[in-house]
Each structure stands twice: as structure tokens, then as C-alpha cells.
Design a protein around this motif. Structure first.
Motif, PDB file in Angstrom:
ATOM      1  N   TYR A   1      17.399  61.052  -3.931  1.00  0.00           N
ATOM      2  CA  TYR A   1      16.824  60.040  -4.817  1.00  0.00           C
ATOM      3  C   TYR A   1      17.929  59.419  -5.664  1.00  0.00           C
ATOM      4  O   TYR A   1      19.083  59.881  -5.658  1.00  0.00           O
ATOM      5  N   HIS A   2      17.594  58.352  -6.402  1.00  0.00           N
ATOM      6  CA  HIS A   2      18.531  57.713  -7.321  1.00  0.00           C
ATOM      7  C   HIS A   2      18.224  58.190  -8.739  1.00  0.00           C
ATOM      8  O   HIS A   2      17.134  57.927  -9.258  1.00  0.00           O
ATOM      9  N   PRO A   3      19.142  58.898  -9.411  1.00  0.00           N
ATOM     10  CA  PRO A   3      18.867  59.402 -10.768  1.00  0.00           C
ATOM     11  C   PRO A   3      18.837  58.317 -11.835  1.00  0.00           C
ATOM     12  O   PRO A   3      18.369  58.555 -12.938  1.00  0.00           O
ATOM     13  N   SER A   4      19.342  57.101 -11.513  1.00  0.00           N
ATOM     14  CA  SER A   4      19.293  55.980 -12.455  1.00  0.00           C
ATOM     15  C   SER A   4      18.435  54.859 -11.885  1.00  0.00           C
ATOM     16  O   SER A   4      18.074  54.874 -10.707  1.00  0.00           O
ATOM     17  N   ALA A   5      18.153  53.866 -12.708  1.00  0.00           N
ATOM     18  CA  ALA A   5      17.241  52.783 -12.324  1.00  0.00           C
ATOM     19  C   ALA A   5      17.968  51.710 -11.513  1.00  0.00           C
ATOM     20  O   ALA A   5      19.199  51.628 -11.487  1.00  0.00           O
ATOM     21  N   TYR A   6      17.149  50.891 -10.843  1.00  0.00           N
ATOM     22  CA  TYR A   6      17.661  49.717 -10.127  1.00  0.00           C
ATOM     23  C   TYR A   6      17.521  48.528 -11.064  1.00  0.00           C
ATOM     24  O   TYR A   6      16.424  48.055 -11.344  1.00  0.00           O
ATOM     25  N   LEU A   7      18.652  48.050 -11.579  1.00  0.00           N
ATOM     26  CA  LEU A   7      18.644  46.966 -12.560  1.00  0.00           C
ATOM     27  C   LEU A   7      19.712  45.936 -12.210  1.00  0.00           C
ATOM     28  O   LEU A   7      20.801  46.293 -11.720  1.00  0.00           O
ATOM     29  N   ASN A   8      19.399  44.679 -12.455  1.00  0.00           N
ATOM     30  CA  ASN A   8      20.359  43.582 -12.259  1.00  0.00           C
ATOM     31  C   ASN A   8      20.977  43.580 -10.869  1.00  0.00           C
ATOM     32  O   ASN A   8      22.173  43.341 -10.679  1.00  0.00           O
ATOM     33  N   GLY A   9      20.139  43.890  -9.862  1.00  0.00           N
ATOM     34  CA  GLY A   9      20.574  43.767  -8.472  1.00  0.00           C
ATOM     35  C   GLY A   9      21.348  44.937  -7.917  1.00  0.00           C
ATOM     36  O   GLY A   9      21.900  44.837  -6.810  1.00  0.00           O
TER      37      GLY A   9
ATOM     38  N   LEU B   1      24.998  50.708  -5.345  1.00  0.00           N
ATOM     39  CA  LEU B   1      24.552  50.029  -4.126  1.00  0.00           C
ATOM     40  C   LEU B   1      23.616  48.892  -4.497  1.00  0.00           C
ATOM     41  O   LEU B   1      22.803  49.005  -5.425  1.00  0.00           O
ATOM     42  N   SER B   2      23.695  47.785  -3.767  1.00  0.00           N
ATOM     43  CA  SER B   2      22.916  46.597  -4.113  1.00  0.00           C
ATOM     44  C   SER B   2      21.542  46.559  -3.447  1.00  0.00           C
ATOM     45  O   SER B   2      20.639  45.885  -3.944  1.00  0.00           O
ATOM     46  N   ALA B   3      21.351  47.250  -2.335  1.00  0.00           N
ATOM     47  CA  ALA B   3      20.064  47.225  -1.627  1.00  0.00           C
ATOM     48  C   ALA B   3      19.054  48.087  -2.371  1.00  0.00           C
ATOM     49  O   ALA B   3      19.298  49.275  -2.606  1.00  0.00           O
ATOM     50  N   ASP B   4      17.905  47.487  -2.743  1.00  0.00           N
ATOM     51  CA  ASP B   4      16.921  48.274  -3.494  1.00  0.00           C
ATOM     52  C   ASP B   4      16.289  49.367  -2.640  1.00  0.00           C
ATOM     53  O   ASP B   4      15.708  50.312  -3.160  1.00  0.00           O
ATOM     54  N   ALA B   5      16.405  49.257  -1.302  1.00  0.00           N
ATOM     55  CA  ALA B   5      15.860  50.288  -0.410  1.00  0.00           C
ATOM     56  C   ALA B   5      16.936  51.275   0.034  1.00  0.00           C
ATOM     57  O   ALA B   5      16.712  52.058   0.966  1.00  0.00           O
ATOM     58  N   ALA B   6      18.101  51.250  -0.599  1.00  0.00           N
ATOM     59  CA  ALA B   6      19.194  52.147  -0.208  1.00  0.00           C
ATOM     60  C   ALA B   6      18.785  53.606  -0.391  1.00  0.00           C
ATOM     61  O   ALA B   6      18.112  53.949  -1.372  1.00  0.00           O
ATOM     62  N   PRO B   7      19.160  54.482   0.553  1.00  0.00           N
ATOM     63  CA  PRO B   7      18.823  55.905   0.418  1.00  0.00           C
ATOM     64  C   PRO B   7      19.386  56.489  -0.871  1.00  0.00           C
ATOM     65  O   PRO B   7      20.400  56.008  -1.395  1.00  0.00           O
TER      66      PRO B   7
END
Length: 836
Positions: free
Chosen positions: A688-696, A703-709
């Protein structure tokens, strides 16, 4: 949650009994009574709140609270508040126990005097300072000396009236010194980073380089630096004090440099003078535990000895390590809790309890007293039922207990206690209906009893039936004595202790539950003369309602159901809906609407065995429903993502839901239970991603892909049963601690074995308390226990000494002013060579 320390895990937990307060000062008005509640706080963070006791100056709470402590803390605090309908609730007083003082009150009922709540009593947090003394030669050849003071950052400052806008005031203390300089105000943070540098000039004579001073007031060793933290307030009362430190400049030494963290301290003689006795007192029982757990291989010798206790083919169970632990502990409950958790973890609880139960039955002379004492067997079965049977208990009793607590029907049947407005016959009928309904839900619930409980009951039945072949009822009473008398009846009597209700019931409801519990106990006992079981004539008269054979038959039938349900069932599919948890929390919009704003809103969250939902307010329809099977992972969210504490994320196939809990304990509870109810999902994530997806991009891995593993392994892999999340090494460490505490009893038991082996006469009185069936085997086991305990003791001592050598006072982990660490240093310096 454990804190990692160089290969060793440190667990903190606290169990608190909040008893009562007395002599609370009266309200300054005609009413004089107060509506008081008590909160439990880690430093300033509230983690528990009792119910409100209305119109009382001596409120009785009678509430228990347990939590794992997921972070470091300095004080365990208790506040008494007076509810105010129109304004902010006012604090009456507080009890603050320093972490290093908790062991003084361990397990003791203690009355604490309430102290006044002031800015100085609320000080918490730490500050990072850097001091540097340098020489500057002017054009005229005069040597000036500048003290550069750098305030780098603070952590964990207190929140004042819901806000924290801190700044630091720095001043040099000495004769004729009054210079004071301030940093900029940092808005809306209690972890400010200042990076401000202040310079103070000190004129020195030429002899300065020789470290000799003719002018006393200019001697660095006579000066001190004062750093105070303040909250910039818009209120007319001025800025609020947050804490301060006083640093003597002699710490600069020859190098002229000092870099250290400091715990903030209250002002000297700060706050108003209030007579302590005027604020009243609070009765508490605090049990604070700190477990230092080594890697698993360290516990192999002791763990193998313990697990071998379930193997009775080679020796009598009284010679086993687990049974010996029960013999040497002051209270059987002390031994039962870690033993049961350990044997449950390794899947050996049924053979272990079967062995000790069989031995106890063989020592029992009267079938009517079977399993009635507080023996190791009884305590172990009680603890197993609490752990394995908690969901079963909730499914069976919670709906009817909730109804009783909300309806407030009068059920008093004692004519002496009857109110003038009440009717005795009506009250009896109300009580009879409640007893009937509870009895029916219990006696029809056998098929939902967890497998491990059914297997234990089957073993009890077989041992009892073999031992007392003449008594035909013993095969039923051996089971019903536990399921009715020691499982359901205590839960009815104190529903808050079994998580059936959030708080201790009010006095009238508590009385109703007491009468129901008494009746249920008697129904389950299958005693020949039921009326004789009651001391009170009104209870004997009430029980006439239940003197029918159908009730005895129902008890026998449900006992058989327990024995037949050897494979158990999955509770989540046996019932329509089971409510696990509900609470108001803050959530961030998930982006389900493409053009919607992703802002934060307060919502009512609700978790059942089928779905996780949130609502605008309690009772309204769901704004969003997440089926449990759609939850792929539940993990913490790093604070840096939104600059918000206590956040976690519920990860779904297309998006993640970001949620902020009200405190650190509540956040851990939500993560634990959401993980456990969803951990059988087939598509659970491994990363999982321990931080949020923000500003792309993802803040953690960029990583820029919001669906990145995901870039971090998930923390899943928990046991299937929600209540059996057990750490085997931690339980073995606790058992080691018990053996270490009772080492003198182990030695005395060895002496008792020697005495029995060589002397066949009357038993010596000092050894009579020990159950020793085979002295030689018991002595052999005792020798192995002592050896394993000594080895672990040596490893703990070595770890403490190594840590003592490596740890630096003034580091971020151990700031200057850390009293608990200073106590630790003193203990290490005073410790002599190892001996046991």
C-alpha cells in the motif's frame, strides 16, 4: 502497538478502574449540585470519557478502561469536568501521575487529591535548542563574545481552547540583564519549526581565553538562558503560557557549543494558589504494564516448557510448568491471563484445560461444588470464554441488554425498596418478561457457541461424568455452571465490562440487571431446591414463576447443543447484522464526483459485519456504503499527507477513504477491527501507499500514476477470530516476569519437593499450600524453569546495560528533563553484578 528499540519491541498498556469522586466543590448557585464526568488523558490527549453523573458532589462512576498505548507519554491524567449546557464544560480539577510514578500505585485502590487546572499544570512537549559562543574582534581590537541561540523546533505542544499558535520568547538571565527576543508566530500547529537565531553580546576582559573572570556578572557559568513558549491568543486575557526551559550556560563547556532537546517545564511558583482539599478527591486503580519483548528465539526454552504442559502422557499435570505458575502466583488470575492467550495462540488450549480440569475433578469430593472455586482451571476457562466468546456474547445478549438500558422499566421486587408510584405486581411482570427473554436467547444460542468453547465443555462433561457416575445431572451442571454462572450472568450484571454497553448502567437499571443475573444463575445451576438458593424471601417468591420442568429441560438441551456444536459456525453469516463500532470522525471526500471538492467533513461512521458506512448525522441514511468484501486494506496514513494526526485509510478497488479519528487509541481500534473483519477478503492487498496521492503523485514514492502498486508491505495477516489477536512472544515475556517476581516461591516449592521425597510423615505447614503429586517430576520441572528464567534475566540485564551505554541524554528520544530516563540512569549506576 509496539515501539521498536534495537531488535526489541516495547509494549505499553494501562488498565484503569475509575471508582468515584468525593467532596467536589458545590456549584456557586442555588442548586449547588453538579453534573460531573471524568476523562482519561495521555498527557493532554483524551482517550476515554465516563458517563455523566448528574446532580452529585460525590459521583460514583464504577467504570473500567483498558488500552494499548501507541506512543510515548509523560503523564497519565484524569480530569473532572462539570457539564455546562450553554457554555464549554468547566474543569474542576485533575490528577496527573508521572509515568515514572505509575508503579507506586500499581494495582492499588488509591485516593488522589484533585489539583487545580492551570497553564502550568498543562505543560507538555519538548524544544530543540542550539547554543554557540564565539569571539568577535572589533576594529578597535576589543574582543566581543556573542552567544548565538537557535530555537529549531518544538514537538507536542499543548492545545489551548482548540488552537495552538506558538512562538518562543528567548532571554538571557543574569545581573542587569533583561533582554528578550521573540520568534515569529507559527499558526495552527503544535509541532512548530522556527529555525530562528538570536544573538546576545557578552563583553569579556582579555583574561577570557584563560577562562578566568574578574567581573562576576560576565562569567558564562553565572548566566542562564530562558526559553518560554507562548500561544498567541486573540483573547483579552493575553497570550497563554505553554512551557519553558532554563539552560545554565555552563553547559557550553570548553567547546562553547551545546545542542540538545529539552522537555518543557512549568514556571516556578506558576499558577494560582488553591487549597487542594477544596477540590475534592478521586479514587483510582491503575495497572500500567511495560513489556520488553526480545526476538522469538530468546523465549524458546521457556515457551517449550509451557507448551509441554498440555502433554500429560509423560507426567501428571501438577508437575507441568503452567500448573506450577498457577501455584506460585498470588492470584490465579495473574497466571491464567497470559497462559490462556499463549495456549490459544499455539492451538493447545483445549488439551491444556482438559488436563488441569481432569485433575481438579479427581480432587473434588462433592459434585455440587465442581468448578465453583477460584482455581486455575476456573480462571483459565473464564479467560478463554472472554476471548473466544466475546462475539458470541454480543450476538446473544447485546440487543436485549440495550433494550433494558433504554426502556427503564421499573423492576424492583423488594417491597422495602419499592417507590410509592410503583406497583409490585407490575414490577414482577416486567422483571419476569426480561428474565424469560434472556433465558430464551441463551438456551437457543447453543449452535452459535465458538468451537473452542464447545470442545472444552465436552471435555468437562466427560471428566465429570466419569468421576461422579451416580449423579446423572453432573454432566449438565459441569457445562451450565460455566455458561450460565461464569459467562452470561457476569455479563448481564456488568455489561460495560464485556463491551455490551459503553458505560456502567445507572443505579435503577443496574438493580434490574442484578435481579436478572441472580435469577439466570439459579436457572442454570439445576439445583434440587431452587428457593433455598436465595437469602431474600422476595427472590424466592419471584422464582416460583420458573419452578417448571421446561426450564430445567432447556438448560440440559442447550448444554447438549454446546457439546454437539464441535465444528462451530461463522458468526458473521449466522446473523442478519452485527454492529461492531460507531463514532463521529472526520473524513476527506473520496472524489466519487469528478468535479467535487475534496474537503474534510465530520461524519457519523458505522461498521457492521456486512458494510462500513458514513452518514451526515446519526440516524440518517448512509451517504456512502462500502461492502466489507470491497475493503482491500486498512492502514495508517502518514501525518505529513495532510498535516493531521491520527489518520488512517480504508483502501478500496478504485480509491482510498482518508479518515481522521478523534485520538490515537481510537485510530488504532478502528484500524484493528476494520482489518480483522475484512482480512478474509480474497483480493486483499499485499502492499500500500503510506502517504496520500496529492498534486498528481504519491507523496511516499513520488510515482505519478494513481493506480501505481503500493510501495510498502501491508500489516495484515491477522488471525481470523477478532478476539484472538495474540502475540505469543509477548505472553511468554509476561510469564517470565511472573516467574521472576515469584522466584522465592519457586525455591520454596523446590524445598517442598525435597521434603516430600525424603519424608513420608505429616506435611510441613509451610509447604501445605502447594499441590505436588509427583515430587521428583515437579522438582525436575522447577529446575528447568529456574534455568530458563535466569537466562532471560541475564539477557534483560545485558540489554539494559548496552542501552545505557548507547543512550544520550538530550537526544530527541530522551530530552533533558526526562525524569523516567533519569531514574533509569540512577538504577543502572547503582546496579551491582547480576545475581538471582
Amino acid at each position: 502497538m509496539a515501539v521498536e528499540e534495537e531488535g526489541l519491541r516495547v509494549f505499553q498498556s494501562v488498565k484503569i478502574k475509575i471508582g468515584e469522586a468525593k467532596n467536589i466543590p458545590p456549584y456557586p448557585g442555588p442548586n449547588r449540585m453538579r453534573d460531573c464526568y471524568c476523562t482519561v488523558n495521555l498527557d493532554q490527549e483524551e482517550v476515554f470519557r465516563t458517563k455523566i453523573v448528574e446532580k452529585s458532589l460525590c459521583p460514583f462512576y464504577g467504570e473500567d478502561f483498558y488500552c494499548e498505548i501507541p506512543r510515548s507519554f509523560r503523564h497519565l491524567s484524569f480530569y473532572i469536568f462539570d457539564r455546562d449546557v450553554f457554555r464549554r464544560d468547566s474543569s474542576i480539577g485533575k490528577v496527573a501521575v508521572k509515568k515514572e510514578d505509575l508503579q507506586k500505585y500499581h494495582g492499588k485502590d488509591t485516593w488522589f487529591q484533585l489539583q487545580p487546572v492551570s497553564a502550568d499544570s498543562e505543560v507538555q512537549g519538548k524544544v530543540h535548542l542550539e547554543l554557540r559562543l564565539s569571539e568577535v574582534i572589533t576594529d578597535s581590537g576589543v574582543i566581543n563574545h556573542k552567544l548565538a541561540t537557535r530555537v529549531l523546533e518544538c514537538q507536542g505542544l499543548p492545545i489551548v481552547n482548540g488552537q495552538c499558535d506558538p512562538y518562543a520568547a528567548v532571554s538571557l538571565l543574569g545581573p542587569s540583564r533583561s533582554e528578550a527576543k521573540k520568534t515569529k508566530v507559527k499558526r495552527k500547529t503544535n509541532n512548530p519549526q522556527f529555525e530562528d537565531v538570536f544573538y546576545f553580546e557578552v563583553t569579556r576582559p582579555l583574561s577570557y581565553t584563560k577562562r578566568q573572570f574578574d567581573v562576576e556578572e560576565e562569567d558564562v557559568d553565572k548566566l542562564a538562558l530562558r526559553v518560554d513558549l507562548w500561544n498567541a491568543s486573540n483573547l483579552k486575557f493575553g497570550d497563554e503560557f505553554l512551557g519553558g526551559v532554563r539552560v545554565p550556560l555552563r553547559v557550553l563547556g570548553q567547546a562553547g557549543v551545546h545542542d540538545a532537546w529539552y522537555f518543557l517545564q512549568p514556571r516556578e511558583n506558576g499558577g494560582k494558589s488553591v487549597k487542594v482539599e477544596e477540590l475534592g478527591s478521586l479514587r483510582l486503580n491503575i495497572v500500567y504494564t511495560e513489556d520488553h519483548v526480545f526476538p522469538s528465539e530468546h523465549y524458546t526454552p521457556l515457551r517449550d516448557l509451557l507448551l509441554h504442559s498440555a502433554n500429560v502422557e509423560l507426567h501428571p499435570v501438577s508437575a507441568s510448568t503452567a500448573h506450577i505458575l498457577g501455584e506460585v502466583c498470588r492470584e490465579k488470575q495473574e497466571a491464567a491471563i497470559p497462559l490462556v492467550r499463549l495456549f490459544l495462540h499455539y492451538g493447545k488450549i483445549v488439551p491444556f484445560i482438559s488436563a488441569i480440569a481432569h485433575a481438579e475433578v479427581n480432587r473434588t469430593q462433592d459434585p455440587n461444588t465442581i468448578f465453583r472455586g477460584n482455581s486455575l482451571t476456573s480462571k483459565c476457562i473464564d479467560e478463554t470464554m472472554k476471548l473466544a466468546g466475546m462475539h458470541y456474547l454480543q450476538v446473544t445478549l447485546k440487543p436485549i441488554i440495550d433494550e433494558i438500558c433504554t426502556e427503564h422499566k421499573p423492576c424492583e421486587i423488594d417491597p422495602v425498596k419499592l417507590k410509592e408510584s410503583e406497583n409490585l405486581d407490575t414490577n414482577r411482570e416486567n422483571l419476569r418478561q426480561y428474565v424469560d427473554r434472556i433465558f430464551n436467547v441463551i438456551t437457543t444460542s447453543g449452535v452459535r457457541c465458538p468451537t473452542v468453547m464447545c470442545d472444552i465443555f465436552f471435555s468437562l462433561r466427560e471428566s465429570a461424568a466419569t468421576r461422579f457416575q451416580v449423579d446423572q445431572d453432573v454432566r449438565y451442571t459441569a457445562v451450565s455452571s460455566f455458561i450460565f454462572l461464569r459467562f452470561f450472568a457476569p455479563a448481564i450484571l456488568s455489561p460495560n465490562l464485556f463491551h455490551l454497553r459503553p458505560h456502567h448502567p445507572d443505579p435503577a437499571t443496574s438493580r434490574t440487571l442484578t435481579l436478572i443475573s441472580k435469577t439466570i444463575q439459579t436457572l442454570g445451576s439445576l439445583a434440587k431446591s431452587k428457593s433455598a438458593n436465595f437469602k431474600e424471601s422476595y427472590m424466592a417468591a419471584f422464582y416460583d414463576y420458573f419452578n417448571e420442568q421446561k426450564y430445567a429441560d432447556a438448560v440440559k438441551n442447550v448444554s447438549v447443543q454446546f457439546l454437539c456444536s464441535s465444528h462451530g459456525v461463522n458468526l458473521c453469516h449466522e446473523i442478519t447484522s452485527l454492529l461492531f463500532l460507531f463514532r463521529f470522525m472526520i473524513k476527506r471526500a473520496q472524489g466519487r464526483n469528478r468535479f467535487g471538492m475534496k474537503n474534510f467533513k465530520k461524519r457519523w461512521f458505522r461498521l457492521t459485519n456486512h458494510e462500513f458506512t458514513y452518514h451526515k448525522t446519526k440516524g440518517e441514511g448512509a451517504l456512502c456504503s462500502i461492502p466489507i468484501e470491497n475493503i482491500l486494506a486498512v492502514e495508517r496514513l502518514e501525518e505529513e499527507s495532510f498535516k493531521m494526526k491520527n489518520m488512517f485509510q480504508v483502501i478500496q478497488p478504485e480509491r482510498a477513504l482518508y479518515i481522521q479519528a478523534n485520538n490515537c487509541v481510537e485510530a488504532r481500534d478502528w484500524i484493528d477491527i476494520l482489518t480483522k473483519v475484512s482480512q478474509c477478503n480474497r483480493k486483499r492487498l499485499s502492499t500500500y501507499h503510506p502517504s496520500a496521492y496529492l498534486n498528481g503523485h504519491w507523496l511516499c514514492c513520488k510515482l505519478s500514476a494513481d493506480a501505481a502498486p503500493g510501495c510498502t508491505p501491508c500489516t495484515g495477516g491477522l488471525p481470523a477470530n477478532i478476539q484472538l489477536d495474540v502475540d505469543g512472544d509477548r505472553e511468554t515475556e509476561r510469564i517470565y516476569s511472573l516467574f521472576s517476581t515469584y522466584m522465592t516461591k519457586l525455591i520454596k516449592m523446590q524445598e517442598a519437593c525435597g521434603s516430600k521425597s525424603v519424608y513420608d510423615g505429616p506435611e510441613q505447614e509451610e509447604y501445605s499450600s502447594f499441590v505436588i503429586d509427583d515430587p521428583q517430576e515437579t522438582y525436575k520441572t522447577l529446575k528447568q524453569i529456574v534455568s530458563a528464567v535466569q537466562t532471560l534475566e541475564q539477557q534483560h540485564t545485558k540489554y539494559k546495560r548496552d542501552k545505557f551505554k548507547k543512550t544520550k541524554l538530550g537526544s530527541q528520544e530522551h530530552p533533558i528533563g526526562d525524569k523516567s530516563f533519569q531514574c533509569y540512569i540512577r538504577q543502572q549506576s547503582e546496579s551491582s553484578t547480576y545475581s538471582i
